[in-house]
Design a protein around this motif. Structure first.
Motif, short mmCIF file in Angstrom:
data_model
loop_
_atom_site.label_atom_id
_atom_site.label_comp_id
_atom_site.label_asym_id
_atom_site.label_seq_id
_atom_site.Cartn_x
_atom_site.Cartn_y
_atom_site.Cartn_z
N PHE A 66 0.80 -1.21 0.00
CA PHE A 66 0.00 0.00 0.00
C PHE A 66 0.84 1.27 0.00
CE2 PHE A 66 -3.29 -3.07 1.03
CZ PHE A 66 -4.25 -2.68 0.10
N THR A 67 2.08 1.19 0.47
CA THR A 67 2.99 2.32 0.31
C THR A 67 3.32 2.49 -1.17
OG1 THR A 67 3.92 2.06 2.52
CG2 THR A 67 5.26 3.24 0.92
N ALA A 68 3.55 1.39 -1.88
CA ALA A 68 3.78 1.46 -3.33
C ALA A 68 2.54 1.99 -4.04
CB ALA A 68 4.17 0.09 -3.86
N PHE A 69 1.36 1.57 -3.62
CA PHE A 69 0.11 2.07 -4.18
C PHE A 69 0.05 3.59 -4.05
CE2 PHE A 69 -4.54 2.91 -3.07
CZ PHE A 69 -5.00 2.87 -4.38
N GLU A 70 0.39 4.08 -2.89
CA GLU A 70 0.34 5.51 -2.65
C GLU A 70 1.45 6.25 -3.41
OE1 GLU A 70 0.78 8.67 1.02
OE2 GLU A 70 0.19 6.62 1.48
N LYS A 71 2.68 5.79 -3.25
CA LYS A 71 3.83 6.51 -3.82
C LYS A 71 3.94 6.36 -5.34
CE LYS A 71 5.28 8.18 -0.01
NZ LYS A 71 5.10 9.61 0.19
N ASN A 72 3.67 5.20 -5.86
CA ASN A 72 3.87 4.95 -7.29
C ASN A 72 2.63 5.20 -8.13
OD1 ASN A 72 6.44 4.11 -6.56
ND2 ASN A 72 5.90 1.96 -6.59
N HIS A 73 1.47 5.19 -7.52
CA HIS A 73 0.24 5.31 -8.31
C HIS A 73 -0.57 6.56 -7.94
CE1 HIS A 73 -2.52 3.55 -11.15
NE2 HIS A 73 -3.51 3.66 -10.29
N LEU A 74 -0.93 6.67 -6.67
CA LEU A 74 -1.78 7.80 -6.27
C LEU A 74 -1.08 9.14 -6.44
CD1 LEU A 74 -3.56 6.39 -3.09
CD2 LEU A 74 -4.42 6.51 -5.43
N GLU A 75 0.19 9.21 -6.08
CA GLU A 75 0.90 10.48 -6.22
C GLU A 75 1.01 10.89 -7.68
OE1 GLU A 75 4.63 10.53 -4.11
OE2 GLU A 75 3.63 10.54 -2.16
N LYS A 76 1.22 9.93 -8.57
CA LYS A 76 1.29 10.22 -10.00
C LYS A 76 -0.05 10.76 -10.50
CE LYS A 76 1.79 7.99 -14.45
NZ LYS A 76 1.52 6.74 -15.10
N LEU A 77 -1.14 10.10 -10.11
CA LEU A 77 -2.47 10.56 -10.51
C LEU A 77 -2.80 11.93 -9.93
CD1 LEU A 77 -4.43 7.20 -10.22
CD2 LEU A 77 -3.77 8.39 -12.33
N GLU A 78 -2.29 12.19 -8.73
CA GLU A 78 -2.52 13.49 -8.12
C GLU A 78 -1.74 14.59 -8.85
OE1 GLU A 78 -3.05 15.42 -3.70
OE2 GLU A 78 -2.19 13.42 -3.88
N GLU A 79 -0.53 14.28 -9.26
CA GLU A 79 0.27 15.24 -10.03
C GLU A 79 -0.41 15.58 -11.35
OE1 GLU A 79 4.16 13.51 -10.42
OE2 GLU A 79 4.59 13.75 -8.29
N GLU A 80 -1.15 14.65 -11.91
CA GLU A 80 -1.88 14.86 -13.16
C GLU A 80 -3.24 15.52 -12.92
OE1 GLU A 80 -2.11 10.91 -14.76
OE2 GLU A 80 0.04 10.84 -15.19
N SER A 81 -3.53 15.93 -11.69
CA SER A 81 -4.80 16.55 -11.28
C SER A 81 -5.99 15.64 -11.57
CB SER A 81 -4.99 17.90 -11.97
OG SER A 81 -4.00 18.80 -11.54
#
Length: 132
Positions: free
Chosen positions: A58-73
């Motif tokens: 779930f750290t990978a989920f957050e760092k590798n996936h959610l943060e990327k999607l958040e950067e893309e708004s």
């Protein structure tokens, strides 16, 4: 889980078995729908926290996936709550169907971690305010 102190704050709760972290600066303009990703984990000790493999996934989920999607708004991850066998990610978005599809892309990479989704249309931050 690594916590960036500039972005996140730990919220004091009334439970010793809870870790609640919330983004410090939350602007939900345009992100009115709440999607809560829930994972029920096996409690193996008195502290009732997930095992290291679960935390790593779930750290990978957050760092590798959610943060990327958040950067893309695409979405905004606003809080993570770990309490007594349940881990919840509070995510605000514009389109919950597209958001869930994007989340499933990562979550399906490991079948050991089956998640549930809860959607609150036009929540506008109400549930987040109640959480903190």
């Amino acid at each position: 889980m690594v916590i960036n102190e500039d972005t996140w704050k730990l919220v004091t709760t009334d439970s010793i078995n809870q870790l609640l972290r919330v983004k410090k600066d939350i602007d939900l303009e345009g992100f009115e729908t709440l999607v809560v990703v829930k994972y029920n984990f096996h409690v193996a000790d008195d502290i009732m926290f997930p095992d290291p493999a679960c935390l790593a996934f779930f750290t990978a989920f957050e760092k590798n996936h959610l943060e990327k999607l958040e950067e893309e708004s695409f979405l905004k991850l606003c809080a993570v709550d770990i309490k007594e066998g349940v881990m919840k990610f509070y995510i605000y978005c514009k389109n919950y169907e597209q958001t869930i599809d994007q989340l499933i892309e990562f979550l399906k990479t490991n079948s050991l971690y089956e998640c549930e989704f809860e959607v609150s249309i036009e929540d506008k931050g109400a549930r987040l305010k109640n959480l903190i």
